[in-house]
Every structure is written in C-alpha cells, then in structure tokens.
Design an enzyme around this catalytic site. Structure first.
Site, PDB file in Angstrom:
ATOM      1  CB  SER A   1      -0.935  -0.117   1.249  1.00 37.84           C
ATOM      2  OG  SER A   1      -1.573   1.214   1.337  1.00 37.84           O
TER       3      SER A   1
ATOM      4  CE1 TYR B   1      -3.874  -2.566   4.887  1.00 37.62           C
ATOM      5  CE2 TYR B   1      -3.581  -0.292   4.649  1.00 37.62           C
ATOM      6  CZ  TYR B   1      -3.967  -1.547   4.191  1.00 37.62           C
ATOM      7  OH  TYR B   1      -3.971  -1.778   2.716  1.00 37.62           O
TER       8      TYR B   1
HETATM    9  P1  NAD Z   1     -10.914  -7.218  -0.711  1.00 35.79           P
HETATM   10  O1  NAD Z   1     -11.422  -7.199   0.756  1.00 35.79           O
HETATM   11  O2  NAD Z   1     -11.638  -7.359  -1.815  1.00 35.79           O
HETATM   12  O3  NAD Z   1      -9.875  -8.409  -0.633  1.00 35.79           O
HETATM   13  C1  NAD Z   1      -9.225  -9.022   0.368  1.00 35.79           C
HETATM   14  C2  NAD Z   1      -8.962 -10.358   0.230  1.00 35.79           C
HETATM   15  O4  NAD Z   1      -8.125 -10.804   1.357  1.00 35.79           O
HETATM   16  C3  NAD Z   1     -10.187 -11.309   0.177  1.00 35.79           C
HETATM   17  O5  NAD Z   1     -10.160 -12.092  -0.896  1.00 35.79           O
HETATM   18  C4  NAD Z   1     -10.144 -12.286   1.330  1.00 35.79           C
HETATM   19  O6  NAD Z   1     -10.474 -13.544   1.014  1.00 35.79           O
HETATM   20  C5  NAD Z   1      -8.544 -12.309   1.802  1.00 35.79           C
HETATM   21  N1  NAD Z   1      -8.218 -12.369   2.914  1.00 35.79           N
HETATM   22  C6  NAD Z   1      -8.587 -11.533   4.016  1.00 35.79           C
HETATM   23  N2  NAD Z   1      -8.205 -12.246   5.142  1.00 35.79           N
HETATM   24  C7  NAD Z   1      -7.705 -13.479   4.888  1.00 35.79           C
HETATM   25  C8  NAD Z   1      -7.306 -14.610   5.672  1.00 35.79           C
HETATM   26  N3  NAD Z   1      -7.186 -14.405   7.152  1.00 35.79           N
HETATM   27  N4  NAD Z   1      -6.890 -15.654   4.952  1.00 35.79           N
HETATM   28  C9  NAD Z   1      -6.953 -15.775   3.691  1.00 35.79           C
HETATM   29  N5  NAD Z   1      -7.417 -14.686   2.693  1.00 35.79           N
HETATM   30  C10 NAD Z   1      -7.795 -13.462   3.445  1.00 35.79           C
HETATM   31  O7  NAD Z   1      -9.770  -5.989  -0.647  1.00 35.79           O
HETATM   32  P2  NAD Z   1      -8.729  -5.509  -1.766  1.00 35.79           P
HETATM   33  O8  NAD Z   1      -9.234  -4.053  -1.697  1.00 35.79           O
HETATM   34  O9  NAD Z   1      -8.854  -6.043  -3.091  1.00 35.79           O
HETATM   35  O10 NAD Z   1      -7.381  -5.854  -1.079  1.00 35.79           O
HETATM   36  C11 NAD Z   1      -6.378  -6.645  -1.653  1.00 35.79           C
HETATM   37  C12 NAD Z   1      -5.098  -6.256  -1.204  1.00 35.79           C
HETATM   38  O11 NAD Z   1      -4.831  -4.727  -1.500  1.00 35.79           O
HETATM   39  C13 NAD Z   1      -4.753  -6.049   0.237  1.00 35.79           C
HETATM   40  O12 NAD Z   1      -3.651  -6.417   0.527  1.00 35.79           O
HETATM   41  C14 NAD Z   1      -5.189  -4.818   0.634  1.00 35.79           C
HETATM   42  O13 NAD Z   1      -4.439  -4.277   1.859  1.00 35.79           O
HETATM   43  C15 NAD Z   1      -4.423  -4.018  -0.530  1.00 35.79           C
HETATM   44  N6  NAD Z   1      -4.781  -2.565  -0.797  1.00 35.79           N
HETATM   45  C16 NAD Z   1      -6.072  -2.311  -1.186  1.00 35.79           C
HETATM   46  C17 NAD Z   1      -6.368  -1.018  -1.189  1.00 35.79           C
HETATM   47  C18 NAD Z   1      -7.526  -0.488  -1.573  1.00 35.79           C
HETATM   48  O14 NAD Z   1      -8.084   0.631  -1.585  1.00 35.79           O
HETATM   49  N7  NAD Z   1      -8.921  -1.219  -1.854  1.00 35.79           N
HETATM   50  C19 NAD Z   1      -5.341   0.028  -1.269  1.00 35.79           C
HETATM   51  C20 NAD Z   1      -3.975  -0.501  -0.973  1.00 35.79           C
HETATM   52  C21 NAD Z   1      -3.767  -1.575  -0.756  1.00 35.79           C
END
Ligand code: NAD
Length: 250
Positions: free
Chosen positions: A148, A161
C-alpha cells in the site's frame, strides 16, 4: 527459456475471489497462466471462477492460521506439480484514527501482522523450492506483493495497517536480494482502489477526487495491468511500484 514441460505456467493469487486479487487473477489468465484461485471463505465465488477459467482450481485457506498457510502451497503443488508466480494479495485492514493510540491494541497489531506480513513470508518460504524449479536466468519465477502507498507515506486507515504494509515493502526488497537471480520479488503499492475493502473509506475517496491529478481512485483492473507488466518484465526486481493517481505530487 523456462523449464517448460509442455504445461502452462501456474500463478497462485491469494485473496482472488474479490477486488484487486480477482482482477489480477483474471488478467494473468488472459496472459496465459493457469490460475490457482484462493480465498479465506468465498467458496461459491471461487467455484464459479474455476468454471470460467480453463485449468483453474480453487483453494480455501485462512492465512491467519500458520498450518493452513503452509498447506496452501502444498495443495497447489500437489494439484499442479509446479508454481511459477505467487501473488501475495490477501490482506486485512483496520480503521483507527492515528491519534487514538489505545484503540490500536496489541491484538489488532498481531491480527494485521499475521495476515499482511507473516502469511506472505510463510507462503514465500514454502514456495521457494518450487519457484526455483520452474525458473531460469532468462525467465525467473516471480513473487508479487500487494502492499500500500500507506506503507511508504505516513498515511493510511490505521498506524498498525500502514506499518504492516511498510514491513511488506521492506521484505520485498530484502527478498529480491536474497532470492535473485532465479526469483524476482516486486510489490505494487496502491492508493485508493474501489473494492469491498475500501467501500466505506469516504474521506479517502474525497481526498482522491479532490487532490489527486487523476481525480479519482483506481479500479482493480488498473492494478491488474501493473501486475501483468511486472510479471512479464523479466529484468525488474526489488521495485515498489506506487499506484496513487499522482496523489504524491500534490
Ligand atoms: P478485498 O477485501 O476485496 O480483498 C481482500 C482479500 O483478502 C479477500 O479475497 C479475502 O479472502 C482475503 N483475505 C482476508 N483475510 C484473509 C485471511 N485471514 N485468510 C485468507 N485470505 C484472507 O480488498 P482489496 O482492496 O481487493 O485488497 C487486496 C489487497 O490490496 C490487500 O492486501 C489490501 O491491503 C491491498 N490494498 C487495498 C487498497 C484499496 O484501496 N482497496 C489500497 C491499498 C492496498
């Protein structure tokens, strides 16, 4: 050339039944990879994705549980017999104002570290041998961590985080050094991306609309384009690619 045994290359994308992970998995499928889909609990979505992608398979594992995390790699190898790309996308967040120190309890720190830092490390350690076996100097295997921008700048949903993502960024660089030349390790550091995780991040959305040169957050498919480029670029390692629509310029 890869050590091609006449099989398609296999990519495991953790957390690939929603958001960024699903978009990356679908893009890598278009790029010719066989996809190992994974999530913590969305079995039905996982199964529907498998039906839509030739050769794909769905694996369920809770990455906050060390034994399930180790088993995930063992199950992928038992099913496919190889692994070429590992995308550590699964992650969790916690929203806590940065000034409310007591709300960021040790338990929250441990939960975030378990999924965002220790699970990627464990998956990489378990996958290392298989990644080496399918690699060559001209076409190294590839690890991609989704961190991130909050792991680079003093921002983010909460201090625990952001610190967990900073750890993932630093791990990316250290492992790029120690796993070269047969395994490349890079990260993408997104800003706001429109996914289930960010659906209630109203203040962040307003910030991106008002302050970022692109005037909006990213779509998951735009992160997937970057993932596709990093996976295909055989000379890039140790990079943290920021995707924040230019917010850092303002
Ligand atoms: P999302 O909630 O759609 O996806 C998160 C995924 O992580 C889900 O598929 C879930 O099954 C999996 N997950 C969560 N806890 C878990 C566990 N204990 N065991 C196995 N799987 C688990 O969210 P997203 O936004 O697509 O996030 C994906 C990545 O991107 C994450 O690492 C998040 O930190 C990062 N991210 C997201 C953003 C944003 O704005 N959405 C920004 C920066 C970074």
């Amino acid at each position: 050339m890869t050590k091609d045994r006449g099989e398609k290359r296999v990519a495991l994308v953790t957390g690939s039944t929603s958001g960024i992970g699903m978009a990356i998995a679908e893009q890598l499928a278009k790029d010719g990879f066989t996809i190992a889909f994974h999530s913590k609990s969305s079995v039905l979505v996982g199964q529907s994705l498998v039906e839509a992608h030739l050769g794909a398979y769905y694996f369920q594992a809770d990455l906050s549980d060390q034994s399930q995390t180790c088993d995930l790699i063992a199950k992928v190898l038992s099913h496919y017999g190889r692994l070429d790309v590992l995308v550590n996308n699964a992650g969790i967040s916690a929203t806590i104002p940065h000034t409310f120190l007591k709300e960021a309890t040790p338990e929250i720190w441990r939960d975030l570290y378990e999924v965002n830092v220790i699970a990627p490390w464990t998956l990489i350690a378990e996958a290392e041998n298989a990644l080496r076996q399918s690699s060559s100097r001209e076409c190294p295997s590839c690890i991609l961590n989704i961190s991130s921008h909050a792991g680079i700048r003093p921002k983010g949903a909460s201090i625990p985080y952001s610190v967990s993502k900073a750890a993932l960024n630093h791990m990316t660089k250290l492992l790029a050094l120690s796993l070269a030349p047969l395994i490349r390790v890079n990260a993408i550091a997104p800003g706001l991306v429109e996914t289930p995780m960010s659906k209630n991040w109203t203040a962040a959305r307003k910030l991106w609309e008002k302050r970022s040169p692109m005037g909006r957050g990213a779509q998951p498919e735009e992160i997937a384009q970057m993932a596709s480029m990093l996976v295909a670029s055989h000379y890039i390692t140790g990079e943290i690619l920021i995707s924040d629509g230019g917010l850092n310029l303002t």
